[in-house]
Enzyme design. Structure first.
Site, PDB file in Angstrom:
ATOM      1  CD  GLN A 178     -82.575  22.935 -30.004  1.00 17.19           C
ATOM      2  OE1 GLN A 178     -83.178  23.537 -30.036  1.00 17.19           O
ATOM      3  NE2 GLN A 178     -82.090  22.044 -29.504  1.00 17.19           N
ATOM      4  CG  HIS A 250     -84.863  25.381 -25.986  1.00 12.43           C
ATOM      5  ND1 HIS A 250     -84.440  25.524 -24.688  1.00 12.43           N
ATOM      6  CD2 HIS A 250     -84.030  24.281 -26.713  1.00 12.43           C
ATOM      7  CE1 HIS A 250     -84.351  24.665 -24.497  1.00 12.43           C
ATOM      8  NE2 HIS A 250     -84.626  23.459 -25.603  1.00 12.43           N
ATOM      9  CE1 TYR A 353    -101.763  28.020 -20.723  1.00 12.84           C
ATOM     10  CE2 TYR A 353    -101.493  29.885 -21.010  1.00 12.84           C
ATOM     11  CZ  TYR A 353    -102.184  29.356 -20.614  1.00 12.84           C
ATOM     12  OH  TYR A 353    -103.160  29.549 -20.762  1.00 12.84           O
TER      13      TYR A 353
END
Length: 469
Positions: A178, A250, A353
């Site tokens: 990625q 990622h 989060y």
């Protein structure tokens, strides 16, 4: 002897082709038993979608289709079939469906040149094609914009025409997995200073590390473009090399600026979810710095000698969307969940989060990542998409081309191949409209000061322009 030869040929034919015939029959039987009621006896569609129109609304890759069958798409009423079919059954069923799609000979429909939304008729124009996995678009002025390609090329669009030669001398990127050349952004004072910012996957190199697989991490640089050449480069963020990882996924990453000129960027968890909870690591975080790379004195972890001082918020999985609300100045963020649990967040300085301690998703193999969807001192998303749409780049609407959409949030999606418009009131999403679907995997959306909308597509590598009809 002749009969023996015939028997030999028959046996050979049976050995190679009979299993395939039996598999096709098994696939047909599975389809008739579990799928035909909704998707039509001949795969033509019904209550469910057609399998022979070359349109896959919820992911067309084999992995995506397998997971859709096994775990269902509950928000559209498709049940999970994993409890009544084995994995081999599902693969056999998929083989039958893909075979029937191939036999149908149907090609994907062309991109519409005009679309009708709730409020407007819109002209859709392809302004660039043949790009190698374009990742992001940035607008420099009314005539010039920049597009990144994952393979490391930075390309100019001038008057909506793709320039044939990429910008020379751009930094070397790790174009693997990625990773690659990711985001591009223009300085808020670009007209005066000419700074352009790039985010990319930077590796240490096998020769340096002595390892068979070198470490890599997201890096941010800025430079100027003169005569189509990258110059005056400055590294404004580089993680400590001991924090680099050998994984190849990622990385994040988006770059945005607030009204005071601070630069924000995202780094994904790099496949190490536990590190997203540890401020000693840069991954799984949003970061905040000055445009020259200096650390703001009021960042939440600057006094923690073990922390990465640029960290703004933490507990993120793979954030690939960042945007500031044009009226409130608040930061909004989208991030990829695992299987389920893509998130829309409104990050606040210093807050957690949750990833991977809390999540609305599960692992790709069906394993539970966390039993918890909420915990004390961990923030909830404003919205989560379950199943995942593979949410990506975002931008708030501004400009006069579509005035009814002022301050609406435009959200791109890779897996669902769509651009959506979200209406947000009191920090809640009260309405969603799909603007365009199935033109390609939507990687990014950018909106000019005049309000014209640009979409960055993968597979095919195109740039679309949406303007008033």
């Amino acid at each position: 002897m002749y009969r023996l030869k015939i028997l030999t040929v028959f046996f050979t034919y049976s050995l190679f082709f009979l299993p395939a015939l039996l598999m096709a029959q098994d696939g047909r039987a599975l389809y008739d038993k579990y799928c035909a009621t909704c998707h039509g006896k001949n795969l033509e569609g019904g209550d469910g979608s057609s399998f022979i129109d070359a349109v896959w609304s919820y992911g067309d890759g084999k992995n995506a289709v397998f997971r859709n069958i096994k775990y269902g798409i509950l928000n559209v009423g498709m049940p999970a079939w994993g409890s009544v079919m084995t994995d081999d059954d599902i693969r056999t069923l998929m083989g039958f469906i893909f075979d029937q799609e191939n036999k149908s000979g149907v090609s994907p429909p062309p991109i519409a040149k005009e679309i009708t939304t709730e409020d407007y008729k819109i002209s859709v124009e392809t302004v660039a094609e043949g790009l190698d996995t374009p990742w992001a678009i940035a607008f420099l002025d009314e005539r010039h914009s920049l597009v990144t390609e994952k393979n490391g090329q930075l390309r100019f669009l001038i008057d909506d025409k793709l320039q044939p030669k990429p910008v020379a001398n751009t930094p070397a990127v790790l174009n693997e997995g990625q990773g690659g050349l990711l985001d591009v952004a223009a300085d808020p004072e670009y007209a005066q200073n000419g700074w352009v910012y790039l985010a990319y996957s930077h590796d240490l190199g096998t020769a340096k590390t002595g390892k068979s697989r070198s470490g890599a991490m997201t890096r941010i640089v800025r430079g100027k473009i003169k005569n189509n050449r990258w110059t005056s480069e400055q590294v404004i963020f580089e993680a400590p090399h001991e924090k680099y990882r050998t994984t190849r996924h990622h990385y994040g990453c988006r770059i945005v600026f607030d009204s005071e000129g601070y630069l924000y960027f995202s780094i994904g968890d790099r496949g190490a979810g536990d590190q997203a909870q540890d401020v000693a690591y840069p991954n799984g975080k949003l970061h905040r710095i000055h445009r020259d790379g200096k650390i703001p004195e009021d960042n939440p972890f600057v006094k923690d000698k073990n922390a990465i001082p640029s960290i703004f918020s933490y507990g993120h999985r793979n954030p690939q969307g960042l945007a500031f609300h044009p009226s409130t100045g608040e930061l909004w963020e989208t991030e990829h969940g695992p299987m389920g649990g893509d998130e829309l967040n409104k990050p606040i300085m210093g807050l957690n989060y949750g990833w991977p301690e809390i999540t609305y998703g599960i692992n790709y193999n069906g394993d539970i990542i966390s039993e918890f969807k909420e915990k004390p001192n961990m923030e909830q998303p404003v919205l989560h998409w379950t199943p995942s749409i593979a949410v990506c780049g975002i931008d708030f609407y501004k400009g006069g081309a579509f005035p009814k959409w002022e301050n609406n949030l435009f959200v791109s999606a890779l897996k669902y191949k769509q651009l959506a418009r979200l209406v947000i009131e009191d920090n809640k999403v009260v309405k969603e409209e799909i603007i365009l679907k199935n033109a390609g995997r939507v990687r990014d959306v950018g909106i000019t000061n005049e309000g014209v909308i640009y979409m960055v597509l993968n597979r095919p590598g195109k740039i679309l322009k949406l303007s008033p009809k």
